[in-house]
Design a protein around this motif. Structure first.
Motif, short mmCIF file in Angstrom:
data_model
loop_
_atom_site.label_atom_id
_atom_site.label_comp_id
_atom_site.label_asym_id
_atom_site.label_seq_id
_atom_site.Cartn_x
_atom_site.Cartn_y
_atom_site.Cartn_z
N LYS A 50 28.15 9.06 -11.34
CA LYS A 50 29.80 8.81 -10.95
C LYS A 50 30.43 10.13 -10.49
CE LYS A 50 30.68 3.73 -12.96
NZ LYS A 50 31.30 3.53 -12.11
N LYS A 51 29.79 10.54 -11.78
CA LYS A 51 30.78 11.76 -12.32
C LYS A 51 30.33 12.30 -10.45
CE LYS A 51 31.39 16.51 -14.17
NZ LYS A 51 30.94 17.67 -13.39
N LYS A 52 28.95 13.10 -10.14
CA LYS A 52 27.97 13.03 -9.38
C LYS A 52 28.94 12.77 -8.03
CE LYS A 52 23.58 14.47 -11.18
NZ LYS A 52 22.43 14.26 -11.03
N LYS A 53 29.04 11.69 -7.70
CA LYS A 53 29.72 10.92 -6.39
C LYS A 53 31.28 11.07 -6.43
CE LYS A 53 28.35 6.32 -8.17
NZ LYS A 53 28.21 4.84 -7.31
N ILE A 54 32.22 11.14 -7.35
CA ILE A 54 33.52 11.78 -7.69
C ILE A 54 33.46 12.72 -7.36
CG2 ILE A 54 35.25 12.33 -8.88
CD1 ILE A 54 34.84 9.55 -10.70
N GLU A 55 32.37 14.43 -7.61
CA GLU A 55 33.15 15.44 -7.03
C GLU A 55 32.26 15.25 -5.36
OE1 GLU A 55 31.55 17.98 -10.79
OE2 GLU A 55 29.82 16.86 -9.66
N LEU A 56 31.10 14.58 -5.02
CA LEU A 56 31.45 14.36 -3.57
C LEU A 56 32.20 14.25 -2.71
CD1 LEU A 56 27.59 12.64 -2.66
CD2 LEU A 56 29.11 15.43 -2.03
N LEU A 57 32.85 13.03 -2.93
CA LEU A 57 34.00 12.57 -2.49
C LEU A 57 35.31 12.79 -2.37
CD1 LEU A 57 33.77 8.70 -4.38
CD2 LEU A 57 33.38 9.30 -1.28
N HIS A 58 35.65 13.84 -3.58
CA HIS A 58 36.79 15.01 -3.53
C HIS A 58 36.76 16.14 -2.49
CE1 HIS A 58 39.45 17.58 -5.07
NE2 HIS A 58 38.73 18.66 -4.82
N GLU A 59 35.71 16.17 -2.10
CA GLU A 59 34.94 16.55 -1.23
C GLU A 59 34.61 16.89 0.01
OE1 GLU A 59 30.96 18.69 -1.81
OE2 GLU A 59 31.26 19.79 -3.72
N MET A 60 35.00 15.42 0.26
CA MET A 60 35.11 14.56 1.70
C MET A 60 36.34 14.62 2.14
SD MET A 60 31.31 11.96 0.66
CE MET A 60 30.96 11.47 2.71
N GLN A 61 36.87 13.66 1.02
CA GLN A 61 38.62 13.39 1.40
C GLN A 61 38.18 12.18 2.95
OE1 GLN A 61 41.73 14.69 0.17
NE2 GLN A 61 39.87 14.80 -1.80
N ILE A 62 37.72 11.36 2.17
CA ILE A 62 37.72 10.12 3.20
C ILE A 62 39.76 9.79 3.71
CG2 ILE A 62 37.06 8.01 4.35
CD1 ILE A 62 34.47 8.92 2.51
N PRO A 63 40.12 10.14 4.64
CA PRO A 63 41.90 9.30 4.74
C PRO A 63 42.13 8.56 4.03
CG PRO A 63 40.18 9.30 6.95
CD PRO A 63 39.83 9.92 5.10
N PHE A 64 41.27 7.13 4.06
CA PHE A 64 41.20 5.82 3.90
C PHE A 64 41.02 5.26 3.11
CE2 PHE A 64 38.20 5.31 6.98
CZ PHE A 64 36.64 5.26 6.33
N PHE A 65 40.37 6.49 1.30
CA PHE A 65 39.98 6.10 -0.14
C PHE A 65 41.20 6.83 -0.55
CE2 PHE A 65 35.41 5.66 -0.68
CZ PHE A 65 35.33 4.69 0.73
N LYS A 66 41.43 6.01 -2.47
CA LYS A 66 42.15 6.90 -2.76
C LYS A 66 41.01 7.58 -3.85
CE LYS A 66 45.61 4.90 -1.74
NZ LYS A 66 46.66 4.58 -1.35
N ASN A 67 41.68 9.22 -2.94
CA ASN A 67 40.83 9.91 -3.36
C ASN A 67 41.06 10.73 -4.28
OD1 ASN A 67 39.04 10.45 -0.80
ND2 ASN A 67 40.65 10.68 -0.01
#
Length: 243
Positions: A50-67
């Motif tokens: 989960k931590k790895k995915k959260i760090e990736l999603l923080h970098e990606m900043q998908i506009p329709f995700f709660k980042n």
């Protein structure tokens, strides 16, 4: 990505601000526009994933995700993260929507899933309390983002019905989220059930004469019950023409 190290006292105070309860984690108020998501008894291997995915999603900043905003640790151990939040957001299930509104939102949802597929992300937990609609702007967004599959980082909790889309490495192809979208479409436009398992049982027994789908759509519905077949067409594109 920034990290916030919590003390036991700070964690106790956070737990007084409970907003939502989940199977893996609880959500607590952090600020007017963010929440703390703190995991419960989750095995360490899953927390590492989960931590790895959260760090990736923080970098990606998908506009329709709660980042994710920052990670949370206690005694140096990862326990959760702070996530964006808009108090005007409500879960899809909290709205009384017309079929016309549902169809528009389902089409928007389909387009967002296609964007995720292009980013090698599979969102495997598509249900109406994970899809948010802003009551002011009408914008649609996704929460519970840490259970997604990103590249070769696996989902943490998977519905049994998605197994036909899983390879030997426990990774899922994009048809898994098309399948979930199709079940969601049936549940919203045709017959509402409390679980997808009960919906599938119903579909196995019904003739579909009163369904809102065209002939090809009804074939897709029947294929949903055949666990070994791969579903690659969106049902929302196979509605009966009106008028």
């Amino acid at each position: 990505m920034e990290n916030l190290e919590l003390s036991e006292k700070k964690l106790e105070n956070i737990r007084l601000e409970l907003k939502f309860q989940g199977s893996e984690a609880h959500l607590y108020r952090a600020t007017d526009h963010s929440l703390y998501k703190i995991f419960g008894e989750v095995v360490k291997t899953r927390l590492k994933n989960k931590k790895k995915k959260i760090e990736l999603l923080h970098e990606m900043q998908i506009p329709f995700f709660k980042n994710p905003i920052r990670t949370l640790t206690l005694d140096g151990e990862f326990i959760g993260y702070e996530i964006e939040w808009d108090p005007q957001d409500r879960a899809w299930c909290k709205y009384s929507l017309s079929n016309k509104d549902k169809m528009e939102l389902l089409r928007e949802l389909r387009e967002k899933l296609k964007i995720l597929s292009n980013k090698k992300i599979v969102y495997g937990d598509l249900k109406d309390d994970n899809i948010l609609i802003n009551k002011i702007t009408g914008k649609l967004s996704f929460c519970d983002i840490d259970n997604t599959q990103i590249g070769d980082l696996r989902m943490d909790l998977v519905q049994r019905s998605l197994k036909p889309f899983c390879d030997k490495n426990s990774l899922y192809d994009e048809n898994a989220q098309i399948y979930m979208h199709n079940l969601y479409t049936i549940n919203e436009l045709y017959k509402k059930f409390d679980t997808y398992q009960n919906l599938l049982l119903y579909l196995q027994e019904t003739s579909l004469k009163d369904s809102p789908f065209n002939e090809n759509g009804n074939k897709i519905v029947k294929q949903l019950c055949q666990r070994k077949s791969i579903r690659s067409d969106y049902l929302i594109d196979n509605l009966k023409k009106v008028g």
